[in-house]
Design an enzyme around this catalytic site. Structure first.
Site, short mmCIF file in Angstrom:
data_model
loop_
_atom_site.label_atom_id
_atom_site.label_comp_id
_atom_site.label_asym_id
_atom_site.label_seq_id
_atom_site.Cartn_x
_atom_site.Cartn_y
_atom_site.Cartn_z
CG ASP A 1 39.28 49.07 31.48
OD1 ASP A 1 39.59 49.89 30.62
OD2 ASP A 1 38.96 47.88 31.24
CE1 TYR B 1 38.78 46.95 41.28
CE2 TYR B 1 40.24 48.58 42.27
CZ TYR B 1 39.90 47.26 42.03
OH TYR B 1 40.68 46.26 42.54
CG PHE C 1 44.73 44.55 40.81
CD1 PHE C 1 43.61 43.76 40.54
CD2 PHE C 1 45.80 44.51 39.93
CE1 PHE C 1 43.58 42.94 39.42
CE2 PHE C 1 45.77 43.69 38.80
CZ PHE C 1 44.66 42.91 38.55
CG HIS D 1 41.52 39.06 36.35
ND1 HIS D 1 40.71 39.55 37.37
CD2 HIS D 1 42.16 40.14 35.83
CE1 HIS D 1 40.88 40.86 37.45
NE2 HIS D 1 41.75 41.25 36.54
#
Length: 257
Positions: free
Chosen positions: A93, A95, A106, A220
């Protein structure tokens, strides 16, 4: 007379009403007006899902919620031509913090300080892998310019509410996008060069959509999981090796300072 440009362009203040109007307009415009032409052709089968998701987000804004990223960046990942993609980086998703989400997984606004901890961990591994020094900014557009698709599986979020827009129509759209990237073929029937980066279980669950394309998988980069297999995984050099094995040029992972 020389008129120097500002070092940073600060975003103008957004109103919920303006966002709602822009999103409603996006929900009715032709796909070719919203993304690169080859992406529009590839996603026509999920156009109803895309319009459903945009309508939902417009209603969120109309109800007074701040939707992230800004409307102009929601479909940003699809601005670069589908034909140019050679690396796929799957995120989850956006931020949920204003100023962070920019429509690329990212990445954050160049002016955002400090950068998110997941991105800081990505930079730490980039330095360990290739010796490239970390940057203080989170602008990853230099990667997208080289055919790195930074794709979240859900393209919007409500401010302060992580995962709030899951199940609202985005997942079929991004699944179709992954299939489209993996399904490209040359005239001789061979696969166009592609390497996927799958960080975390959610991303790795999408591996069947890749139709056998090579993937680099690990934990992750989140602070909660990076020490459990992300650090030391050397994803960037591995991606470049896999690209070269397919006859493609490596990615220059160094970002502007």
């Amino acid at each position: 007379m020389f008129d120097p440009e500002p070092l940073f362009d600060l975003p103008a203040a957004r109103s919920r009403e303006d966002d709602a109007a822009e999103l409603q307009d996006m929900a009715t415009r032709p796909l070719a007006d919203l993304m690169a032409p080859d992406w529009a052709a590839a996603l026509v089968s999920v156009e109803p899902d895309l319009r459903k998701a945009l309508s939902f987000v417009a209603n969120e804004a109309a109800a007074g919620h701040l939707v992230l990223p800004a409307p102009s960046n929601i479909l940003r990942a699809f601005r670069q031509p589908l034909a140019d993609v050679r690396v796929l980086v799957v995120g989850q998703d956006p931020y949920p913090t204003p100023g962070h989400a920019v429509g690329l997984s990212f990445a954050v606004e160049r002016t955002t300080r400090p950068i998110p901890r997941s991105l800081a961990n990505i930079y730490r591994e980039l330095e360990a892998d290739l010796g490239l020094p970390p940057r203080v900014h989170g602008d990853l557009s230099a990667w997208t310019d080289q055919g790195v698709l930074l794709l979240n599986t859900v393209l919007t979020v409500r401010e302060g509410a992580a995962a709030s827009h899951r199940g609202k129509g985005w997942e079929p759209v991004t699944a179709a996008a992954i299939r489209a990237v993996a399904g490209r073929r040359r005239t001789d029937g061979t696969r166009q060069p592609l390497v996927a980066i799958l960080w975390g279980r959610d991303a790795q669950n999408l591996a069947p959509l890749l139709d056998g394309a090579p993937a680099v998988a690990s934990a992750h980069p989140s602070p909660l999981s990076a020490s459990r297999g992300f650090f030391g995984s050397r994803p960037f050099s591995t991606v470049n090796t896999l690209l070269e094995e397919q006859g493609a040029a490596p990615v220059s992972w160094e970002l502007p300072s």
